[in-house]
Write a protein that holds these residues in place. Sequence first.
Motif, short mmCIF file in Angstrom:
data_model
loop_
_atom_site.label_atom_id
_atom_site.label_comp_id
_atom_site.label_asym_id
_atom_site.label_seq_id
_atom_site.Cartn_x
_atom_site.Cartn_y
_atom_site.Cartn_z
N ARG A 293 0.65 -1.11 0.05
CA ARG A 293 0.05 0.16 -0.13
C ARG A 293 0.97 1.22 0.20
N CYS B 159 -11.33 3.21 -9.81
CA CYS B 159 -12.38 1.45 -9.65
C CYS B 159 -11.96 0.74 -8.65
N THR B 160 -11.28 -0.09 -8.11
CA THR B 160 -10.71 -1.29 -7.70
C THR B 160 -10.94 -0.76 -5.83
N GLY B 161 -10.81 0.10 -5.96
CA GLY B 161 -10.73 0.03 -4.20
C GLY B 161 -9.39 -0.22 -3.76
N TYR B 162 -8.29 -0.59 -4.47
CA TYR B 162 -7.46 -0.88 -4.31
C TYR B 162 -7.44 -2.72 -4.17
N HIS B 163 -8.55 -3.03 -3.17
CA HIS B 163 -8.07 -4.12 -2.44
C HIS B 163 -7.69 -5.40 -3.52
N HIS C 192 -15.85 -2.48 -3.00
CA HIS C 192 -14.40 -2.64 -2.85
C HIS C 192 -14.11 -0.81 -3.10
N GLY C 193 -15.37 -0.96 -4.92
CA GLY C 193 -15.50 0.56 -5.59
C GLY C 193 -15.73 1.70 -4.82
N VAL D 63 -14.47 2.71 -1.01
CA VAL D 63 -13.47 3.62 -1.50
C VAL D 63 -13.86 4.88 -1.69
N PRO E 193 -8.50 9.28 -2.75
CA PRO E 193 -7.71 8.13 -1.93
C PRO E 193 -6.69 6.76 -2.96
N ARG E 194 -6.54 6.82 -1.56
CA ARG E 194 -4.80 5.87 -2.29
C ARG E 194 -4.81 5.31 -1.41
N ALA E 195 -3.91 4.06 -1.90
CA ALA E 195 -3.97 2.56 -1.59
C ALA E 195 -3.48 2.85 -0.15
N ASP E 196 -2.54 3.54 0.48
CA ASP E 196 -2.76 3.50 1.86
C ASP E 196 -2.95 4.65 2.78
N VAL F 88 -6.99 3.27 3.03
CA VAL F 88 -7.97 2.70 2.86
C VAL F 88 -7.55 0.92 2.86
N PRO F 89 -7.99 0.38 4.07
CA PRO F 89 -7.92 -1.18 4.70
C PRO F 89 -8.47 -1.69 3.56
N SER F 90 -8.03 -3.01 3.57
CA SER F 90 -8.95 -4.16 2.56
C SER F 90 -10.83 -4.72 3.59
N PHE F 91 -11.02 -5.67 2.68
CA PHE F 91 -12.42 -4.99 3.43
C PHE F 91 -12.93 -6.15 3.13
#
Lengths: 160, 790, 144
Positions: free
Chosen positions: A127, A137-141, B679-680, B683, B714-717, B719-722
């Motif tokens: 991350r 789109c993906t929310g990074y998950h 997920h998208g 976020v 929003p960037r990868a860091d 947000v958490p995994s869901f």
Amino acid sequence: MSVSVVMTVNGEVVAKHVEDRTLLVEFLREHLRLTGTHVGCDTSQCGACVVHANGKSLKSCTALAVQMDGAEITTIEGLANGDVLHPMQEAFRQNHGLQCGFCTPGMVMSAVDLVNENPDPSETEIREWLEGNICRCTGYHNIVKSISAGAKAMREGDPT
Amino acid sequence: MTDNNRGIGEAVVRREDSRFLQGRGQYTDDMNLAGQLFACIVRSQHAHATINSIDGSAAMAMDGVVSVLTHEDFAAYGGVPCGWGVNNKDGSPMAEPKHPILAEGVARHVGDPVAVVIAESPIIARNAAEHVQVSYSELPAVVSMQQALDASAKPIHGDTESNLCFDWELGDREAVDQAIAGAHHVTKLELINNRLVPNAMEPRCAIGDYNSATGDHTLYTTSQNPHVIRLLMGAFVLQIPEHKLRVVSPDVGGGFGSKIYHYAEEAIVTVAAMKLGKPVKWTSDRTEAFISDAHGRDHITTVELALDREGNFLALRESTHANMGAYLSTFAPAVPTYLHSTLLAGQYRTPVIYAEVKAVFTNTVVVDAYRGAGRPEASYLVERVVETAAREMGIDPVELRRKNFIKSFPHDTPVALTYDSGDYAATLDQAMIASDYAGFEARRAEAKQRGKLRGIGIACYVEACGVAPSNIAGALGARAGLYEAATIRVNPTGSISVLTGSHSHGQGHETTFSQLVADKLGIDYDSIDVVHGDTNRIPFGMGTYGSRSLAVGGTAIVNAVDKIIAKGKKIAAHLLEASEADIEFENGEFRVAGTDKMKPFAEIALTAYVPHNFPLEELEPGLEETAFYDPKNFTFPAGTYVCEVEIDPDTGTTEIVSFHASDDFGRIINPMIVEGQVHGGLVQGIGQALLEGCVYDTDSGQLISGSYMDYTMPRADDVPSFSVDTCVTECTHNPLGVKGCGEAGAIGAPPAVMNAIIDALSDYNVRHLDMPATPNKIWSIIHKASAAAA
Amino acid sequence: MDISGEQQIDAPRERVWEALNDPEILRQCITGCESLEKISDDEMKAEVLAKFGPVKAKFKAKISIEDQIPPASCRLVGEGQGGVAGFAKGAAVITLHESDGGTRLEYKADMQVGGKIAQIGSRLVSGTTNKIVGEFFEKFPTLL
């Protein structure tokens, strides 16, 4: 002013005359018609244009084509081995790590560089590494999941 | 041959990914037509100004510049149309000012297009645009809605009386007023739904092409609905009949609503290509996108919830101001009205509801539907006011919700909708267990030991998807139908082309729709291809928005498949010398019931195209069927989201430590894709709650959050995994039982996050906090409280 | 955006006033100023290369000098066009007081930016402007 540039792109030597202010990304997209590398912003924030220059990831909007004279460039088009996807590409496919596909080339190129540097990155490390790549789109998950899986596949040694 | 592994319900990996992963997608800007010219648009740098003169001569004199266009070049054409009319309380129509393609004498927002330079290269066009001399006289800008409605404010349009676009209402005002006056408890909140910029990663792009020999126009554009663009631009702007205008939307890099609308640039390149006899391309850069793409949200609301002593909801009253921006974008009037106030019942039995919405013109970029469109605003105000009421009355927020849940279906709400199905307790229960809600206090205590403020928040949302029954939408002001079309073309050797009016810009239709057809016809998934995004290849379409592709577009596909099967049975009956009534179709085989006489699907297809032994007197050859499906009702996805946050009191930063989503989307075709959509959406919802806010300077009307350095994506860091799960109650009025999943995350997440933050700040006596909950805002609250205590 | 401040200058008021009206001195004191000329007693034009964060542009500015009360005060009103980079405009009141054998210069300015500078660089405008002002007063006394 027009200048001449010679570089190796995806294994092929290319030589062109370009305006001196031509960005690497413009060179790839407009002069070589390698349109897999995308432009998503104009402030070097989004990372859609990431390529590899001499094996390291680079936002191709931050470099002039002339600065890359003599360099080895790999774009998303050059990552697969013929019909066989690079393990990172395959991991994105298997883990639904992309939706609209626009940020994807930059994400994949950036991810490969991460794993080259850090073969077993944690979720936090992934991350943090992706700080310079925006996906809407993906929310990074699933991108994070894909990169973990891609790293594992690269470690297990498909020397693509 | 049945494809058991790639039918309905299977997590099939996406077929579109092969091209996207290898850089072989084709987005609009990847296309280059022979001889193409490049357009650069000169945009107003002022929020509001009279345009005294435009002098393009210096630009024209530059090498490589082909043309400079201004409003006069578009005088023969119509303005950019609005596709939805809303009436005022008194029944009179809304104010609908002209929206010219290029500004006509007055520029009304920063970014308003003023002139166009067309040149042989993008760089020449851009340089020349700097040399177009525009003389402006600045006018006072109205930036906030309060400024715009102030009695002293001048209307920003010459053809309207004020800056009020409409003053609309829904529901029984008198009954609501009475219920509120007599209630045991009334909770009142004032809240702002922050303006957002959609920011699909692919900036918009349009290429116009014209063949002077045939008179055919082609427009390549980044659109979610090419047929709608053909209709709006062809019929209302440029007067080009449909058979002379082809609109192509190839791969599109995300939309989220912002690529639904007909934009001026599409008309500009179309006209320019015709005038100049060469293709003309315009590609937005990100800076330009911030000041020319339609924005989202931007509501200011007062909401009141009335309850009896036991906590039963008695009434809800909403008063909202909705910012339209400087002009009316395609769907703008529908967003704060029919897509918003109709959802105010939420998941609850609230017996009476009244909403009034004033839409306002300001000197800002247009505002229209953005992921969720009206429903996130509804869900936010309902779930915030319910949460606040629970806290004020000392009732557990979960139990207050549960107590008021709608429990039997169909349910008529007091705001015009009939929910067909749902099980709100099921998603709530699932979410409670998955999030270990019961164990929260222990986690809060543990966090406190580490000096962190931990909070938990829930939101129970409902939304209306699958827009819409055309007759109802029409009665409510829609100026188009909202059905969907599909053609199933069975090719002679049995492969299938699915032509769909839905458009995929990340949703994976090529995969999902193939699964659907493979399942229904019992044939190989790989023999099916999905075609979308081209008005010349697809009979018709209304496009993709409002989570409608599967519920409406998918149903059209299923109905067309049913017609194929019906015709196939006739052919099979002939070949098998049986009665049509005795033919059964299953697993790709037409069979005479109770016998082993059968014909495989491929043979029926071939017979249809090589009709040597064919009932030609009764049946046409060929095997291709089209269906138009107009839904009977909206679909109503619903769910419960649970968010847990930790706030660092020293910095005011919020970390989302866990997030669980339990959704009911009806039947699911591809669970992998559904999870990705959730997920998208989450976020984008978390982005709205914590990070994103579009900021204008209130004096000058300058957009000051106009890049990725200033507008916090929003960037990868961040947000958490869901944790994502589903419960299923099937939609009762479409054959697939599907409801739609594209917007849920963006609708349910903002209140869940904000409720969690308020909970985390419970020691600081914070009743409400507007989004985005930035570290600065939170730190100030904590700091102020600490200072007061000291 | 409001910018105000004061500066003690070790020179008589008349000298300071004169210098403030000397295009060559002004040119040398303004960072990035490529040309500055006086068109009339109350008008100047200038070209200044300025950088606000990532936005760099040559601004063509017109400045008018109003309410001149030599050698005590005047009001400067200016507007600079930076092409696609946007624009900057503002007004400043400058007052000169006799003080400690020298001159105390007070300024109070209001500035506004528009277009790309506002969109991308507005966070940086006050920092950049303060820097330009600071550099001006560092250089100005040395040229008297």
